[in-house]
Design a protein around this motif. Sequence first.
Motif, short mmCIF file in Angstrom:
data_model
loop_
_atom_site.label_atom_id
_atom_site.label_comp_id
_atom_site.label_asym_id
_atom_site.label_seq_id
_atom_site.Cartn_x
_atom_site.Cartn_y
_atom_site.Cartn_z
N VAL A 91 0.87 -1.16 0.00
CA VAL A 91 0.00 0.00 0.00
C VAL A 91 0.91 1.21 0.00
O VAL A 91 2.04 1.17 0.50
CB VAL A 91 -0.96 0.02 1.21
N PHE A 98 -3.13 5.55 3.12
CA PHE A 98 -2.67 4.39 2.37
C PHE A 98 -3.77 3.88 1.45
O PHE A 98 -4.94 3.83 1.83
CB PHE A 98 -2.25 3.25 3.30
N LYS A 99 -3.35 3.47 0.25
CA LYS A 99 -4.28 2.91 -0.74
C LYS A 99 -3.58 1.75 -1.44
O LYS A 99 -2.37 1.71 -1.57
CB LYS A 99 -4.62 3.96 -1.79
N LEU A 100 -4.40 0.80 -1.90
CA LEU A 100 -3.91 -0.22 -2.83
C LEU A 100 -3.94 0.41 -4.20
O LEU A 100 -4.98 0.88 -4.65
CB LEU A 100 -4.82 -1.45 -2.81
N ALA A 128 -2.23 1.00 7.43
CA ALA A 128 -2.17 0.10 6.26
C ALA A 128 -3.33 -0.88 6.23
O ALA A 128 -3.69 -1.38 5.16
CB ALA A 128 -0.84 -0.66 6.26
N PRO A 131 -7.16 -0.03 3.85
CA PRO A 131 -7.45 -0.41 2.46
C PRO A 131 -7.51 -1.92 2.26
O PRO A 131 -8.20 -2.40 1.36
CB PRO A 131 -6.31 0.21 1.66
#
Length: 194
Positions: A91, A98-100, A128, A131
């Motif tokens: 991520v 945080f993003k995927l 983390a 997402p």
Amino acid sequence: MNTEDVLDEFRGAGALREGHFILSSGRHSAMFLQKNLVFQYADRTERLCKALAAKIEARFGKPDVIVSPAVGAIIPGYETARWLGVPSMFVEREDGGFKLRRAFRIEPGARVVVIEDVITTGGSFREAVAPIEAAGGMILGCACIVDRSGGKADVGWPLVALATLDVPSWPADALPPELAALPAEEPGSKRLRA
């Protein structure tokens, strides 16, 4: 592999530093583990992550995927996943969270272990998780190379640490005089701006 073995890997790479450091958490410490000096060596990284993979499997069973927060934990996340024989994803920060990204996809119900490099407060791990859970992943727990909180970090899930140290850290407004007298260095990347 025990805590002293892990510290030997850090010492051997010149990665166990003393001075005045601002950690990714924003806290201040007289010791910094410059993990990227360790991770530049494939043999050191392999030894650490092979041992971490064994501890993860003993505690949680084999996960379906390993996810790491970018940037610092990408290398140990990848190498640990390699030893477990599972995919490695990460991520990364976008718009402050945080993003995927990069077409990473977690299947609903996938059993996930989040790998960190070094934790102090567990904040990056807690961030983390969002997402991963939003994608339908099931968090088994967190694993790290070094827990510098002495086991006190609140990660919110079970934690597996290859090494556990009790390294004091302080908020900026409560520094001991001997630390405040030293110039502060901020060697991490969390607060770097583009």
